[in-house]
Design a protein around this motif. Sequence first.
Motif, PDB file in Angstrom:
ATOM      1  N   PRO A 103     -13.679 -23.459 -37.769  1.00 14.64           N
ATOM      2  CA  PRO A 103     -12.367 -23.130 -37.194  1.00 14.64           C
ATOM      3  C   PRO A 103     -12.244 -21.679 -36.734  1.00 14.64           C
ATOM      4  CG  PRO A 103     -12.184 -23.470 -39.576  1.00 14.64           C
ATOM      5  CD  PRO A 103     -13.580 -23.822 -39.199  1.00 14.64           C
TER       6      PRO A 103
ATOM      7  N   THR B  64      -7.947 -23.784 -48.810  1.00 15.90           N
ATOM      8  CA  THR B  64      -7.176 -22.560 -48.549  1.00 15.90           C
ATOM      9  C   THR B  64      -5.891 -22.541 -49.378  1.00 15.90           C
ATOM     10  OG1 THR B  64      -7.970 -22.753 -46.282  1.00 15.90           O
ATOM     11  CG2 THR B  64      -6.224 -21.151 -46.657  1.00 15.90           C
TER      12      THR B  64
ATOM     13  N   THR C  68       1.409 -21.309 -45.828  1.00 13.78           N
ATOM     14  CA  THR C  68       1.674 -20.949 -44.433  1.00 13.78           C
ATOM     15  C   THR C  68       1.307 -22.138 -43.539  1.00 13.78           C
ATOM     16  OG1 THR C  68      -0.564 -20.108 -44.132  1.00 13.78           O
ATOM     17  CG2 THR C  68       1.087 -18.521 -44.890  1.00 13.78           C
ATOM     18  N   ASP C  69       1.795 -22.102 -42.311  1.00 16.00           N
ATOM     19  CA  ASP C  69       1.481 -23.190 -41.368  1.00 16.00           C
ATOM     20  C   ASP C  69      -0.029 -23.281 -41.142  1.00 16.00           C
ATOM     21  OD1 ASP C  69       4.116 -23.778 -41.168  1.00 16.00           O
ATOM     22  OD2 ASP C  69       4.440 -22.759 -39.241  1.00 16.00           O
ATOM     23  N   GLU C  70      -0.652 -22.099 -41.107  1.00 12.40           N
ATOM     24  CA  GLU C  70      -2.110 -22.059 -40.870  1.00 12.40           C
ATOM     25  C   GLU C  70      -2.862 -22.716 -42.036  1.00 12.40           C
ATOM     26  OE1 GLU C  70      -5.614 -18.796 -39.910  1.00 12.40           O
ATOM     27  OE2 GLU C  70      -3.562 -18.121 -40.195  1.00 12.40           O
ATOM     28  N   ALA C  71      -2.430 -22.375 -43.260  1.00 12.50           N
ATOM     29  CA  ALA C  71      -3.078 -22.956 -44.448  1.00 12.50           C
ATOM     30  C   ALA C  71      -2.865 -24.460 -44.495  1.00 12.50           C
ATOM     31  CB  ALA C  71      -2.516 -22.302 -45.710  1.00 12.50           C
TER      32      ALA C  71
ATOM     33  N   ALA D 191      -2.324 -26.453 -41.944  1.00  8.67           N
ATOM     34  CA  ALA D 191      -3.134 -27.085 -40.887  1.00  8.67           C
ATOM     35  C   ALA D 191      -4.589 -27.196 -41.330  1.00  8.67           C
ATOM     36  CB  ALA D 191      -3.015 -26.280 -39.599  1.00  8.67           C
ATOM     37  N   GLN D 192      -5.104 -26.127 -41.934  1.00  8.21           N
ATOM     38  CA  GLN D 192      -6.500 -26.130 -42.395  1.00  8.21           C
ATOM     39  C   GLN D 192      -6.714 -27.183 -43.478  1.00  8.21           C
ATOM     40  OE1 GLN D 192      -7.917 -22.305 -43.604  1.00  8.21           O
ATOM     41  NE2 GLN D 192      -7.867 -21.461 -41.546  1.00  8.21           N
TER      42      GLN D 192
END
Lengths: 86, 167
Positions: free
Chosen positions: A17, B76, B80-83, B85-86
């Motif tokens: 990613p 992760t 957060t949105d990033e975490a 999503a991951q």
Amino acid sequence: MSLKILDTCVNCDVCEPACPNKAISLGEQFYVIDPALCTECVGHHDEPQCMVVCPVECIITDPEHIESHDQLDLKYRQLMAMEPAA
Amino acid sequence: MRKFALLAAVALAAALTLSACSKHEDEQQAASAQAAQVTRPADKNDTEGWNKYLVQLLQKNLQGMSASQPYAYLVTPGDTDEAKAQNDRQLSTVQDTVARGVLPGNLLAFAGPDSAKTADLVVTAFTGAKAGSFKDVIVLFIGDQADQQRVEEAIKPTGATFRFVQM
């Protein structure tokens, strides 16, 4: 040069990613980098992000794919031109 | 006789010097190995530090794996949105792997700074897994003791060899 993942890779999926060019994918045994897509992050970042995030430091510059900064920059521009418009 | 004594003294001095050098080199190697040891980061958001630490634990616990590489799933932390999503992406990858099954000799490792979150991912991903689909596969969970049992129970029906490592 494009980059290359060594067989000390633990398949942690952290690099995939992080790649802005989507050049990294899971190979038969471990992750691989497509030299046609790797710009060493030229155009995106100051340093190759996969090398930054790899916890086992198994990513090196690939001596079989030697490219200058200008060539990598040209590759970056070509890749960007091929991207569908948003 | 005097020559012999001189030669013996030179040989002894050389042996002592070599031994001292060797000891010094051993000490240097031990010191550098110790320096290379990654310590557990205090900050849960130090993703790079945690990944290095967890992978170091993984590398020390690969016994019994006959495949050339392990598969490490680093979960992760954070909301957060990033975490999110991951983690969604990772859960989907693990669910595909569980549905497909894994060849004997492989090792799958699950780890993350937030042990409960890692355990949640494993339990969700292995829910409904085919019985016996992970025979002779090692599943390594690096986390807290509090989460060990529920992960072990989720893995059990697959026939995988469960291994727990305290992080």
